[in-house]
Enzyme design. Sequence first.
Site, short mmCIF file in Angstrom:
data_model
loop_
_atom_site.label_atom_id
_atom_site.label_comp_id
_atom_site.label_asym_id
_atom_site.label_seq_id
_atom_site.Cartn_x
_atom_site.Cartn_y
_atom_site.Cartn_z
N HIS A 89 -19.48 -17.83 -5.74
CA HIS A 89 -19.10 -16.49 -5.27
C HIS A 89 -18.65 -15.63 -6.46
CE1 HIS A 89 -18.18 -13.47 -2.30
NE2 HIS A 89 -17.20 -13.13 -3.13
N ALA A 90 -19.21 -14.45 -6.57
CA ALA A 90 -19.01 -13.62 -7.77
C ALA A 90 -17.55 -13.20 -7.96
CB ALA A 90 -19.90 -12.38 -7.68
N HIS B 181 -20.80 -4.08 -9.36
CA HIS B 181 -19.49 -4.26 -8.71
C HIS B 181 -18.54 -5.03 -9.63
CE1 HIS B 181 -16.75 -5.16 -5.27
NE2 HIS B 181 -16.53 -6.26 -5.97
N GLU B 182 -18.99 -6.16 -10.13
CA GLU B 182 -18.11 -6.98 -10.98
C GLU B 182 -17.74 -6.25 -12.27
OE1 GLU B 182 -16.70 -9.38 -9.70
OE2 GLU B 182 -18.01 -9.57 -7.97
N TYR C 229 0.81 -1.23 0.00
CA TYR C 229 0.00 0.00 0.00
C TYR C 229 0.85 1.27 0.00
CZ TYR C 229 -3.83 -3.21 0.87
OH TYR C 229 -4.75 -4.23 0.75
N HIS D 297 -13.87 -15.81 1.32
CA HIS D 297 -12.52 -15.27 1.14
C HIS D 297 -11.47 -15.97 2.00
CE1 HIS D 297 -15.45 -12.48 -0.36
NE2 HIS D 297 -14.51 -11.88 -1.07
N HIS E 140 -14.84 -4.01 -11.95
CA HIS E 140 -13.55 -4.70 -12.12
C HIS E 140 -13.19 -4.82 -13.60
CE1 HIS E 140 -12.93 -5.83 -7.98
NE2 HIS E 140 -13.97 -6.61 -7.90
N GLU F 155 -11.86 -2.70 -5.81
CA GLU F 155 -13.14 -3.09 -5.23
C GLU F 155 -14.13 -1.92 -5.16
OE1 GLU F 155 -13.87 -6.05 -4.89
OE2 GLU F 155 -11.87 -6.93 -5.03
N ARG G 274 -9.08 -4.90 1.49
CA ARG G 274 -9.46 -4.19 0.27
C ARG G 274 -10.92 -3.73 0.31
NH1 ARG G 274 -8.51 -9.04 -3.97
NH2 ARG G 274 -6.48 -8.85 -2.98
N TYR G 275 -11.79 -4.54 0.90
CA TYR G 275 -13.21 -4.18 0.92
C TYR G 275 -13.50 -3.08 1.94
CZ TYR G 275 -13.51 -8.51 -1.72
OH TYR G 275 -13.32 -9.49 -2.65
O1 X8Z Z 1 -16.36 -10.67 -2.73
C1 X8Z Z 1 -16.92 -9.68 -3.12
C2 X8Z Z 1 -17.23 -9.49 -4.60
C3 X8Z Z 1 -16.19 -10.09 -5.46
S1 X8Z Z 1 -14.67 -9.23 -5.41
C4 X8Z Z 1 -18.56 -10.12 -4.92
N1 X8Z Z 1 -17.36 -8.75 -2.23
C5 X8Z Z 1 -17.17 -8.92 -0.80
C6 X8Z Z 1 -17.97 -10.08 -0.26
O2 X8Z Z 1 -18.88 -10.58 -0.95
O3 X8Z Z 1 -17.73 -10.51 0.86
C7 X8Z Z 1 -18.04 -7.50 -2.56
C8 X8Z Z 1 -18.36 -6.87 -1.25
C9 X8Z Z 1 -17.61 -7.63 -0.20
ZN ZN Z 2 -14.78 -7.33 -6.15
#
Ligand code: X8Z
Ligand code: ZN
Length: 610
Positions: free
Chosen positions: A349-350, A379-380, A218, A509, A383, A407, A518-519
């Site tokens: 998971h997206a 969101h996607e 960072y 995750h 990216h 993100e 990052r979120y």
């Molecule tokens: O994982 C994600 C995205 C993909 S980068 C869907 N997000 C986090 C989650 O779902 O836990 C977006 C918000 C937080």
């Molecule tokens: Zn994302």
Amino acid sequence: MISALALATMLASAGPVFAKKADTPVSEAAKAPTPVDVDRFLAAAEKELYDYTVDASRTAWVNNTYITDDTDALAAESGAEGTEKAVRLALEAAKYQKVTGLSDDTKRKLDILRGGIVLPAPTTPGAATELNQIATRLNSTYGKGRGTLDGKEINGSDIEAAMGESRDPAKLQEMWVSWHDNVGGPMREDYAKMVAIANKGAVELGYKDVGAMWRSQYDMPADEFAKLTDRLWAQVKPLYDDLHCYTRTKLNEKYGDEVQAKSGPIRADLLGNMWAQEWGNIYDVVAPKGAGDIGYDIGELLAKRGDDPIKMVKVGEGFYSSLGFSPLPETFWKRSQFTKPADREVVCHASAWDVDNKDDLRIKMCIKVNADDFITIHHELGHNYYQRAYNKQSFLHLNGANDGFHEAIGDFVALSITPDYLVNIGLLDQTNVPAEDKDIGLLLRQAMDKVAFLPFSLLVDKWRWGVFNGTIPTRFYNTAWTDLRLQYQGITPPVERSEANFDPGAKYHIPGNTPYSRYFLARILQFQFYKAACEQAGWTGPLHRCSFYGNKEVGAKLNRMLKMGASKPWPDALEAFTGSRAMDGRAMLDYFAPLQAWLKKQNEGKQCGW
Ligand code: X8Z
Ligand code: ZN
């Protein structure tokens, strides 16, 4: 989202060792490397990694969209090759960092090459293979995960939606417990083994542990980064506390003392989300009585119009087109996974992909027609448009200014999904636009997602940083997780947990090895971007009513930041779009200021906190 380097580095390697060519005369080879040698090394490293990632991405894509023992084996093998490659180059980069007279750009690339590996392996023979076998197994185990509802098996994307819709505490508890027990529990041993191997890899590269390595990316010392996130949290925590207090009261009114007490933490399964990370799905439970309610739900509007998942993606694309970004390529529509295939296991998971680092953009989702997935689509796509914008950068700069930027883009765009915008795209009738007196409802709906998420997004890596640095030993994995959830979020599991459980594994995750700070950053940054965009657009009304849909100047300025990729320190990128060089929670607090005043009134006389 898998960035080029994260993939190159997540995956690891065995290939030809990058060193002096065999025919290099000894005298020349022995000479100390010059800045020119270092740049030559970097150019070769970038080429090697670039060639590798295109193939590796395809392998990872097939594994994630068609989980079998065979695709697991192929993905683990490809991953091991990537890890070995990345580690070998990272070790070289560490040596070259000592060369004097390097340009800023060269230093930056060496830093990325040395520290950008998500899961490093030590050079011990077999370590990269074992690490990647475990990582692949964890990822696929999550993808194949099941819980139960009414005693019947239910898959991950269905259970996620059901947690949002059900208001039956018994059913919510069943889903929460079965998901955490079935999905997380079995990962525990694998996870501990993986941590041990990756930490050895980090130490070989000169970092204290994997967490320190993650924090090193960072543009500031790792310790400073931890302090920065704590500072930002302290800035926005009062707003979270107000929301927590109000939500607890409303849950108590709905479910009674037996289910949700008036004081203490909130029961984690009552918040409309499997991880209690975003609470917007229970807006109906907390909506202001009568006058303030917004009166529509985006999921219902989409369903009423008959939008299917593809149409939802088209609507998302339409927003970016309105800012002046080119339409998505033909291949995006052909190659993406939009819905859950009926005949095979996938990771639902997206995520967003750029397979060839040029324009082979794709999303992988299991889209349902609801508000959550409508936002996730934006969101996607954020990216994907970022990836496309920086695709002319050299390999090591094919990334966001920092991962929080990556993100934040799509979320920042989605903040423009206002009632007026919904009218604009024909989803909402002009007559149903909530009047000014509904502002509190609108803000509360947003806060339930945006504000509620802040402590969760901070604690996930607090837990991992502790696991990696040993302050959370294996025998306290679950206790530490539950404690952090209580400390930061003020929530508690619906049933007693023990060290036989591994609740962190029930969140994608953790088995997916995606860093989570990052979120948290993105949650702060998206409001800074949004405020800047609304100012650029000349908006003078209340911030949360601003939509920059259709504003080409905002699009052009945004593109100037996006196309920088990771080529410059993130403050430069932030400045290019917002004029500011600091991450700051002020924009978020300003956005929610009217709500915070209202929450304080509602909470009067209540014992807040837990
Ligand atoms: O994982 C994600 C995205 C993909 S980068 C869907 N997000 C986090 C989650 O779902 O836990 C977006 C918000 C937080
Ligand atoms: Zn994302």
